[in-house]
Design an enzyme around this catalytic site. Sequence first.
Site, PDB file in Angstrom:
ATOM      1  N   LYS A 218      -8.864  -7.157  -0.075  1.00  0.00           N
ATOM      2  CA  LYS A 218      -9.920  -6.589   0.771  1.00  0.00           C
ATOM      3  C   LYS A 218     -11.227  -7.370   0.742  1.00  0.00           C
ATOM      4  O   LYS A 218     -12.103  -7.125   1.553  1.00  0.00           O
ATOM      5  CB  LYS A 218     -10.158  -5.120   0.403  1.00  0.00           C
ATOM      6  CG  LYS A 218      -8.970  -4.214   0.593  1.00  0.00           C
ATOM      7  CD  LYS A 218      -8.399  -4.166   1.999  1.00  0.00           C
ATOM      8  CE  LYS A 218      -9.358  -3.755   3.066  1.00  0.00           C
ATOM      9  NZ  LYS A 218      -8.691  -3.215   4.278  1.00  0.00           N
TER      10      LYS A 218
HETATM   11  N1  PMP Z   1      -3.217  -2.573  -1.011  1.00  0.00           N
HETATM   12  C1  PMP Z   1      -4.351  -2.145  -1.574  1.00  0.00           C
HETATM   13  C2  PMP Z   1      -4.401  -1.999  -3.060  1.00  0.00           C
HETATM   14  C3  PMP Z   1      -5.469  -1.816  -0.782  1.00  0.00           C
HETATM   15  O1  PMP Z   1      -6.603  -1.375  -1.362  1.00  0.00           O
HETATM   16  C4  PMP Z   1      -5.364  -1.937   0.615  1.00  0.00           C
HETATM   17  C5  PMP Z   1      -6.520  -1.599   1.502  1.00  0.00           C
HETATM   18  N2  PMP Z   1      -6.843  -0.243   1.570  1.00  0.00           N
HETATM   19  C6  PMP Z   1      -4.150  -2.380   1.162  1.00  0.00           C
HETATM   20  C7  PMP Z   1      -3.099  -2.703   0.307  1.00  0.00           C
HETATM   21  C8  PMP Z   1      -3.923  -2.446   2.646  1.00  0.00           C
HETATM   22  O2  PMP Z   1      -4.579  -3.469   3.302  1.00  0.00           O
HETATM   23  P1  PMP Z   1      -5.037  -3.274   4.804  1.00  0.00           P
HETATM   24  O3  PMP Z   1      -6.238  -2.374   4.802  1.00  0.00           O
HETATM   25  O4  PMP Z   1      -5.380  -4.662   5.248  1.00  0.00           O
HETATM   26  O5  PMP Z   1      -3.925  -2.676   5.586  1.00  0.00           O
END
Ligand code: PMP
Length: 360
Positions: free
Chosen positions: A68
Amino acid sequence: MVESTNPSSASEPSRLSRSALLGWPEPCADMLAAIGGTPLIRLRRASEATGCAILGKAEFMNPGGSVKDRAALAIIEAAEAEGRLEPGSASGGTIVEGTAGNTGIGLTLVANARGYRSVIVMPETQSQEKIDFLRMIGADLRLVPAKPFRDPGNYVHVSRRLAEETGAVWANQFDNLANREGHRHGTAAEIWHQTGGALDAFTCSCGTGGTLAGASLGLHERAARDGRPAPRIVLADPEGSGLYGWVKSNDLSISGSSITEGIGQSRVPGNLEGVTIDDAVRIGDPEALEQVFDLLQFEGLSIGGSAGINVAAAIRVARALGPGHTVVTILCDSGARYQSKLFNPGFLREKGLPVPGWLA
Ligand code: PMP
């Protein structure tokens, strides 16, 4: 032409060290320049078990410890480009966001580096490690009870109202397309380069969908440019999320639950709209934890729960494709961020989940 000068190929990654491969890069101008450019690591046991090359993008190596950081930087840079945040101005600016934690960590670190304040709204159910880390780095943290999206008390709505009331910038990571653009120009470009364009499938889970959407858009673009087949894009979804059903049959209904954090959705975020997703797999927590524990024990890789879902999904995708293919996925963050849950025998037993042998 593929844009790769990397001596490794997707199926035979180089044994040279990262520094040697990068040619001992010049110092980064600042912390922001150290976001992205993460290694793509061959996952040995997953690859051997499937006869495929399963490659994990080591996003836990970003300065804030997760994938992120990329979205945080892209969102802040877009707000600056639109004149909504002004770097170096006397009053600075404030950015507000609702987050499961990792975006809050990325936003706070980027805000610190650029001279802004951050206000982070987060459901109180998220891991203590993320809460402690946010406080440690100086975020103005507002914990709220976990509520469904339809409830006005949901963390996303609380953060939006807070921004409206105070005139701050609302990051709005779910619907702000700067999020997926960051992955399209960063994550996807890096994966294309690191595999020499030789990947057959990409899979990852979705919170905002920024990673999956940006990867899909960016990989498709590069495949078209280089005259290569586009990789198959597969959503990895935990129990308790509606996105699997949405991809499979346009049905967002939800069943089950998951201890993973930061992924799963009850609605279609703006970032996922209009993006090619070829298929979806649903992964339960026991299958994800098996990968979390296995990678740690046998390959020295510490990953969090969403990365466990992703690796389990990559194995399923590889099995469906058959031997000889290359599947890329995302190692979103590290196990240290969930020590009190994923590596807590009491917590795991209470949930009826497996306990790693060395902690039992
Ligand atoms: N894995 C973790 C540990 C996250 O914090 C997030 C983001 N909320 C994601 C995956 C998913 O990523 P995205 O928001 O780009 O879909």
